[in-house]
Motif scaffolding. Sequence first.
Motif, PDB file in Angstrom:
ATOM      1  N   GLY A 197       0.809  -1.205   0.000  1.00 57.50           N
ATOM      2  CA  GLY A 197       0.000   0.000   0.000  1.00 57.50           C
ATOM      3  C   GLY A 197       0.845   1.259   0.000  1.00 57.50           C
ATOM      4  O   GLY A 197       0.592   2.198  -0.764  1.00 57.50           O
ATOM      5  N   LEU A 198       1.871   1.285   0.825  1.00 62.40           N
ATOM      6  CA  LEU A 198       2.751   2.449   0.883  1.00 62.40           C
ATOM      7  C   LEU A 198       3.571   2.600  -0.400  1.00 62.40           C
ATOM      8  O   LEU A 198       3.714   3.710  -0.935  1.00 62.40           O
ATOM      9  CB  LEU A 198       3.684   2.329   2.087  1.00 62.40           C
ATOM     10  N   SER A 199       4.094   1.497  -0.898  1.00 61.05           N
ATOM     11  CA  SER A 199       4.923   1.572  -2.102  1.00 61.05           C
ATOM     12  C   SER A 199       4.097   1.939  -3.329  1.00 61.05           C
ATOM     13  O   SER A 199       4.621   2.541  -4.275  1.00 61.05           O
ATOM     14  CB  SER A 199       5.656   0.251  -2.326  1.00 61.05           C
ATOM     15  N   THR A 200       2.817   1.598  -3.330  1.00 61.36           N
ATOM     16  CA  THR A 200       1.940   1.970  -4.450  1.00 61.36           C
ATOM     17  C   THR A 200       1.818   3.488  -4.555  1.00 61.36           C
ATOM     18  O   THR A 200       1.861   4.061  -5.656  1.00 61.36           O
ATOM     19  CB  THR A 200       0.550   1.335  -4.273  1.00 61.36           C
ATOM     20  N   LEU A 201       1.652   4.158  -3.435  1.00 58.33           N
ATOM     21  CA  LEU A 201       1.570   5.623  -3.451  1.00 58.33           C
ATOM     22  C   LEU A 201       2.868   6.244  -3.963  1.00 58.33           C
ATOM     23  O   LEU A 201       2.854   7.184  -4.768  1.00 58.33           O
ATOM     24  CB  LEU A 201       1.264   6.137  -2.043  1.00 58.33           C
ATOM     25  N   ILE A 202       3.992   5.723  -3.503  1.00 64.17           N
ATOM     26  CA  ILE A 202       5.290   6.271  -3.899  1.00 64.17           C
ATOM     27  C   ILE A 202       5.557   6.016  -5.376  1.00 64.17           C
ATOM     28  O   ILE A 202       5.956   6.926  -6.120  1.00 64.17           O
ATOM     29  CB  ILE A 202       6.403   5.659  -3.034  1.00 64.17           C
ATOM     30  N   SER A 203       5.331   4.789  -5.814  1.00 65.77           N
ATOM     31  CA  SER A 203       5.626   4.450  -7.215  1.00 65.77           C
ATOM     32  C   SER A 203       4.708   5.205  -8.169  1.00 65.77           C
ATOM     33  O   SER A 203       5.118   5.594  -9.266  1.00 65.77           O
ATOM     34  CB  SER A 203       5.490   2.941  -7.438  1.00 65.77           C
ATOM     35  N   GLY A 204       3.461   5.433  -7.762  1.00 64.10           N
ATOM     36  CA  GLY A 204       2.537   6.156  -8.629  1.00 64.10           C
ATOM     37  C   GLY A 204       3.023   7.555  -8.955  1.00 64.10           C
ATOM     38  O   GLY A 204       2.884   8.029 -10.090  1.00 64.10           O
ATOM     39  N   THR A 205       3.601   8.220  -7.982  1.00 62.39           N
ATOM     40  CA  THR A 205       4.125   9.578  -8.200  1.00 62.39           C
ATOM     41  C   THR A 205       5.230   9.560  -9.258  1.00 62.39           C
ATOM     42  O   THR A 205       5.258  10.392 -10.172  1.00 62.39           O
ATOM     43  CB  THR A 205       4.671  10.147  -6.884  1.00 62.39           C
ATOM     44  N   ILE A 206       6.141   8.608  -9.150  1.00 61.77           N
ATOM     45  CA  ILE A 206       7.267   8.541 -10.087  1.00 61.77           C
ATOM     46  C   ILE A 206       6.809   8.083 -11.463  1.00 61.77           C
ATOM     47  O   ILE A 206       7.266   8.602 -12.498  1.00 61.77           O
ATOM     48  CB  ILE A 206       8.362   7.610  -9.528  1.00 61.77           C
ATOM     49  N   LEU A 207       5.900   7.107 -11.521  1.00 56.50           N
ATOM     50  CA  LEU A 207       5.403   6.626 -12.811  1.00 56.50           C
ATOM     51  C   LEU A 207       4.642   7.717 -13.555  1.00 56.50           C
ATOM     52  O   LEU A 207       4.729   7.822 -14.784  1.00 56.50           O
ATOM     53  CB  LEU A 207       4.504   5.402 -12.595  1.00 56.50           C
ATOM     54  N   TRP A 208       3.890   8.526 -12.821  1.00 57.03           N
ATOM     55  CA  TRP A 208       3.191   9.639 -13.460  1.00 57.03           C
ATOM     56  C   TRP A 208       4.193  10.655 -14.010  1.00 57.03           C
ATOM     57  O   TRP A 208       4.035  11.166 -15.124  1.00 57.03           O
ATOM     58  CB  TRP A 208       2.269  10.307 -12.442  1.00 57.03           C
ATOM     59  N   TRP A 209       5.227  10.939 -13.250  1.00 55.38           N
ATOM     60  CA  TRP A 209       6.251  11.889 -13.680  1.00 55.38           C
ATOM     61  C   TRP A 209       6.963  11.392 -14.946  1.00 55.38           C
ATOM     62  O   TRP A 209       7.309  12.179 -15.836  1.00 55.38           O
ATOM     63  CB  TRP A 209       7.249  12.096 -12.549  1.00 55.38           C
ATOM     64  N   LYS A 210       7.139  10.069 -15.059  1.00 58.82           N
ATOM     65  CA  LYS A 210       7.803   9.489 -16.222  1.00 58.82           C
ATOM     66  C   LYS A 210       6.863   9.275 -17.410  1.00 58.82           C
ATOM     67  O   LYS A 210       7.288   8.831 -18.474  1.00 58.82           O
ATOM     68  CB  LYS A 210       8.434   8.147 -15.843  1.00 58.82           C
ATOM     69  N   GLY A 211       5.585   9.575 -17.272  1.00 57.25           N
ATOM     70  CA  GLY A 211       4.637   9.436 -18.371  1.00 57.25           C
ATOM     71  C   GLY A 211       4.143   8.026 -18.593  1.00 57.25           C
ATOM     72  O   GLY A 211       3.545   7.736 -19.642  1.00 57.25           O
ATOM     73  N   ILE A 212       4.329   7.127 -17.630  1.00 60.29           N
ATOM     74  CA  ILE A 212       3.888   5.738 -17.787  1.00 60.29           C
ATOM     75  C   ILE A 212       2.441   5.573 -17.340  1.00 60.29           C
ATOM     76  O   ILE A 212       1.708   4.737 -17.868  1.00 60.29           O
ATOM     77  CB  ILE A 212       4.835   4.801 -16.995  1.00 60.29           C
ATOM     78  N   ILE A 213       2.010   6.355 -16.375  1.00 62.89           N
ATOM     79  CA  ILE A 213       0.603   6.370 -15.965  1.00 62.89           C
ATOM     80  C   ILE A 213      -0.123   7.399 -16.820  1.00 62.89           C
ATOM     81  O   ILE A 213       0.200   8.590 -16.790  1.00 62.89           O
ATOM     82  CB  ILE A 213       0.479   6.725 -14.473  1.00 62.89           C
ATOM     83  N   THR A 214      -1.097   6.944 -17.613  1.00 60.47           N
ATOM     84  CA  THR A 214      -1.778   7.809 -18.570  1.00 60.47           C
ATOM     85  C   THR A 214      -3.286   7.617 -18.489  1.00 60.47           C
ATOM     86  O   THR A 214      -3.780   6.655 -17.879  1.00 60.47           O
ATOM     87  CB  THR A 214      -1.327   7.483 -20.007  1.00 60.47           C
ATOM     88  N   LEU A 215      -4.026   8.482 -19.156  1.00 59.47           N
ATOM     89  CA  LEU A 215      -5.482   8.361 -19.227  1.00 59.47           C
ATOM     90  C   LEU A 215      -5.882   7.076 -19.943  1.00 59.47           C
ATOM     91  O   LEU A 215      -6.873   6.426 -19.569  1.00 59.47           O
ATOM     92  CB  LEU A 215      -6.074   9.573 -19.947  1.00 59.47           C
ATOM     93  N   GLY A 216      -5.123   6.688 -20.983  1.00 61.11           N
ATOM     94  CA  GLY A 216      -5.420   5.445 -21.687  1.00 61.11           C
ATOM     95  C   GLY A 216      -5.356   4.243 -20.762  1.00 61.11           C
ATOM     96  O   GLY A 216      -6.170   3.320 -20.848  1.00 61.11           O
ATOM     97  N   GLY A 217      -4.375   4.235 -19.865  1.00 61.62           N
ATOM     98  CA  GLY A 217      -4.267   3.139 -18.907  1.00 61.62           C
ATOM     99  C   GLY A 217      -5.436   3.120 -17.935  1.00 61.62           C
ATOM    100  O   GLY A 217      -5.943   2.054 -17.569  1.00 61.62           O
ATOM    101  N   LEU A 218      -5.886   4.304 -17.500  1.00 58.44           N
ATOM    102  CA  LEU A 218      -7.026   4.379 -16.595  1.00 58.44           C
ATOM    103  C   LEU A 218      -8.292   3.834 -17.255  1.00 58.44           C
ATOM    104  O   LEU A 218      -9.048   3.069 -16.651  1.00 58.44           O
ATOM    105  CB  LEU A 218      -7.237   5.826 -16.161  1.00 58.44           C
ATOM    106  N   LEU A 219      -8.541   4.217 -18.510  1.00 66.30           N
ATOM    107  CA  LEU A 219      -9.720   3.729 -19.222  1.00 66.30           C
ATOM    108  C   LEU A 219      -9.678   2.208 -19.373  1.00 66.30           C
ATOM    109  O   LEU A 219     -10.698   1.527 -19.218  1.00 66.30           O
ATOM    110  CB  LEU A 219      -9.817   4.392 -20.594  1.00 66.30           C
ATOM    111  N   MET A 220      -8.516   1.670 -19.671  1.00 67.11           N
ATOM    112  CA  MET A 220      -8.384   0.233 -19.835  1.00 67.11           C
ATOM    113  C   MET A 220      -8.628  -0.508 -18.522  1.00 67.11           C
ATOM    114  O   MET A 220      -9.118  -1.636 -18.499  1.00 67.11           O
ATOM    115  CB  MET A 220      -7.001  -0.111 -20.390  1.00 67.11           C
ATOM    116  N   ALA A 221      -8.303   0.132 -17.415  1.00 63.71           N
ATOM    117  CA  ALA A 221      -8.463  -0.513 -16.108  1.00 63.71           C
ATOM    118  C   ALA A 221      -9.916  -0.581 -15.665  1.00 63.71           C
ATOM    119  O   ALA A 221     -10.272  -1.450 -14.852  1.00 63.71           O
ATOM    120  CB  ALA A 221      -7.636   0.240 -15.060  1.00 63.71           C
TER     121      ALA A 221
END
Length: 272
Positions: A197-221
């Motif tokens: 749970g803690l690492s998910t919050l931390i990794s999400g911040t970095i993945l968003w900064w790197k452009g890996i977390i996108t709107l397309g991924g959210l729609l697919m989920a």
Amino acid sequence: MVRRTIQHLPADAMPLSLDPFMPGLTADGVAVLLAATLLGGLVRGFTGFGFAMVFMPLASIVLGPVAALGLIWFIDLPFALPIAARSAKRAEWGEILPLLLTATLALPAGIWLLTWLDRETMRWLLALLVLFAVALMASGWRYHGRPTVPLSLGVGALSGLFNGMASIGGMPLAVFWLGAQRNDRHRTRANMQTFFGLSTLISGTILWWKGIITLGGLLMAVPLFAIYGVGLWAGTHGFRLASEETFRRGAYLVIFLSALISLPLWDVLIGR
């Protein structure tokens, strides 16, 4: 990143109802994602870890490792945080915090490897890492005694590296905690779930900064949330009924088969 990867896939036989969420995927591709989500949820609910170890090898066949990494973050987030909050009371924070520190520091290096290595190399590496981890856990290897600070820091660094590469940061922890079984299985699950749970919050911040977390991924989920929830529920109830031996063997078998099926070795044979 998700959209660019998906554009290279065939676009026939897509179920009409899922087309707005998963554009360009075939019926077979959607079926693989649904199956990977359900099986991963079962393992996660049953053992407290292992969703990514099941989901990532299979999803990478369809989407590639980069897009699959962004997708798995969205799927797991709404479930990982409440589970972590409930597990925190049983967790051993003296073990979790050193692991979390070095995992956070090593995470960017894992993301760099993910984006630097080509798709096929990452698929091979991901599958082989998972197979090695399952073999190590099933071999009966044990770590005796309480963990030292250097060992905890080293395991945390490996977890962060693998988390950035393929969201399989739970793999070193599974070898470390589940393999050793210093605690009973309930305490082991609490440690893992709190850490995730803690690492998910931390990794999400970095993945968003790197452009890996996108709107397309959210729609697919979106259509996968319910499937994952069903798997988690079934796995959690199975955990309450299962014996210690079943607890181990069930997790090992599902993870092993997912990694084996995902090996690029089979691509030519089955026309993948």
